[in-house]
Design a protein around this motif. Sequence first.
Motif, short mmCIF file in Angstrom:
data_model
loop_
_atom_site.label_atom_id
_atom_site.label_comp_id
_atom_site.label_asym_id
_atom_site.label_seq_id
_atom_site.Cartn_x
_atom_site.Cartn_y
_atom_site.Cartn_z
N SER A 1 11.21 4.32 5.67
CA SER A 1 12.41 5.03 5.20
C SER A 1 12.95 4.41 3.92
O SER A 1 13.40 5.11 3.01
CB SER A 1 13.49 5.01 6.29
N ALA A 2 12.89 3.07 3.85
CA ALA A 2 13.41 2.37 2.67
C ALA A 2 12.58 2.71 1.43
O ALA A 2 13.12 2.90 0.34
CB ALA A 2 13.41 0.86 2.91
N VAL A 3 11.25 2.77 1.59
CA VAL A 3 10.39 3.10 0.45
C VAL A 3 10.69 4.51 -0.05
O VAL A 3 10.84 4.75 -1.25
CB VAL A 3 8.90 2.97 0.85
N THR B 1 0.83 -1.20 0.00
CA THR B 1 0.00 0.00 0.00
C THR B 1 0.86 1.25 0.00
O THR B 1 0.61 2.21 -0.74
CB THR B 1 -0.92 0.01 1.23
N VAL B 2 1.90 1.25 0.82
CA VAL B 2 2.80 2.40 0.90
C VAL B 2 3.50 2.61 -0.44
O VAL B 2 3.66 3.75 -0.90
CB VAL B 2 3.82 2.20 2.04
N CYS B 3 3.92 1.53 -1.08
CA CYS B 3 4.57 1.66 -2.40
C CYS B 3 3.61 2.28 -3.41
O CYS B 3 4.01 3.10 -4.25
CB CYS B 3 5.05 0.29 -2.89
N ARG B 4 2.35 1.91 -3.35
CA ARG B 4 1.37 2.52 -4.25
C ARG B 4 1.16 4.00 -3.92
O ARG B 4 1.00 4.84 -4.81
CB ARG B 4 0.03 1.78 -4.18
N GLY B 5 1.18 4.31 -2.63
CA GLY B 5 0.97 5.69 -2.22
C GLY B 5 2.06 6.62 -2.70
O GLY B 5 1.79 7.73 -3.18
N ILE B 6 3.30 6.17 -2.60
CA ILE B 6 4.40 7.07 -2.98
C ILE B 6 4.52 7.20 -4.50
O ILE B 6 5.16 8.14 -4.99
CB ILE B 6 5.74 6.58 -2.36
N LYS B 7 3.86 6.34 -5.23
CA LYS B 7 3.84 6.52 -6.69
C LYS B 7 3.16 7.82 -7.08
O LYS B 7 3.43 8.38 -8.15
CB LYS B 7 3.14 5.34 -7.37
N GLU B 8 2.27 8.30 -6.21
CA GLU B 8 1.63 9.59 -6.49
C GLU B 8 2.66 10.70 -6.55
O GLU B 8 2.52 11.67 -7.31
CB GLU B 8 0.57 9.89 -5.42
N VAL B 9 3.70 10.59 -5.73
CA VAL B 9 4.77 11.59 -5.73
C VAL B 9 5.54 11.54 -7.04
O VAL B 9 5.81 12.57 -7.67
CB VAL B 9 5.72 11.37 -4.53
N GLN C 1 11.20 1.88 -13.48
CA GLN C 1 12.39 1.89 -12.63
C GLN C 1 12.00 1.87 -11.15
O GLN C 1 12.64 1.22 -10.33
CB GLN C 1 13.22 3.14 -12.93
N LEU C 2 10.92 2.58 -10.83
CA LEU C 2 10.45 2.61 -9.45
C LEU C 2 9.92 1.24 -9.02
O LEU C 2 10.17 0.79 -7.90
CB LEU C 2 9.35 3.66 -9.32
N ASP C 3 9.21 0.57 -9.91
CA ASP C 3 8.71 -0.77 -9.59
C ASP C 3 9.86 -1.72 -9.28
O ASP C 3 9.76 -2.56 -8.38
CB ASP C 3 7.89 -1.32 -10.76
N HIS C 4 10.94 -1.60 -10.04
CA HIS C 4 12.11 -2.45 -9.80
C HIS C 4 12.69 -2.17 -8.41
O HIS C 4 13.04 -3.10 -7.66
CB HIS C 4 13.17 -2.21 -10.87
N ALA C 5 12.79 -0.89 -8.06
CA ALA C 5 13.33 -0.53 -6.75
C ALA C 5 12.42 -1.03 -5.63
O ALA C 5 12.90 -1.52 -4.60
CB ALA C 5 13.49 0.99 -6.66
N PHE C 6 11.11 -0.93 -5.83
CA PHE C 6 10.18 -1.39 -4.81
C PHE C 6 10.24 -2.90 -4.64
O PHE C 6 10.01 -3.43 -3.54
CB PHE C 6 8.76 -0.96 -5.16
N ALA C 7 10.51 -3.61 -5.73
CA ALA C 7 10.63 -5.07 -5.62
C ALA C 7 11.77 -5.44 -4.68
O ALA C 7 11.68 -6.40 -3.91
CB ALA C 7 10.86 -5.68 -7.01
#
Length: 245
Positions: free
Chosen positions: A150-152, A75-83, A175-181
């Motif tokens: 912090s990691a996200v 959920t947090v990873c999806r949230g920060i995609k807005e940024v 690129q962000l999806d790769h980092a989140f993985a």
Amino acid sequence: MRRELAAAAMELFATKGYEATTVDEIAATAGVARRTFFRHFRAKEEAIFPDHDDTLVRAQAVLEAAPSHENPLDTVCRGIKEVMRMYAASPKGSVERYKLTRDVPALREREIASVARYERLFTRYLLGHFDEAAHRDGDDDPLLAEVAASAVVTAHNHVLRRWLRSGGVGDVEAQLDHAFAIVRRTFGTGFGANRLAAPEPAGVAAGGNGGAGTTREDEVLVTVARTDTPIGEIMRTIEQALRDD
């Protein structure tokens, strides 16, 4: 109006320099009065970050609308995609703003303060997924919540900076999806394990980290895993059980 003021500020900062630009000049360039500027921004350094407040609201909305079965870290990873989408919506403007923030300490400090707001939002969300009153020795969820948040944010900022340095070229969301993985592999099977683990059927041994477990009954190998356990971990658990037989 916020965007018009921001565009005027960017233009003046780039041509005159940040220190030499006044609020009155920004307002005049945008065709409004000084008081109009202060209705939208408290100071001139805020003027080149017009979308952070709205983006924070959108990120919070993602968290509030999350389905109950979703891993909080996802959920947090999806949230920060807005940024990231805020920056990606205007690559040229984002690159110009990045150059300014590198050169002007006041703008860099303002950007850092904005990033801290996102990190606090995500940390509070993750911390809200464990019962603080039930905290006990050996429960690492509070630590994992803060480190994971912090990691996200760090993963997002790393990808964003790399994209901006390249001139805003490329599929930054991929690129962000790769980092989140990478973040999920590191934290996804630990955070919330105590809270989310379902009661196990009699005779089934859980894995040491709450992710996947196996037990032998005659010649049948039984594997129990949480739904958010990475497939690689499940396969390693099975392979280990077969080797130990």
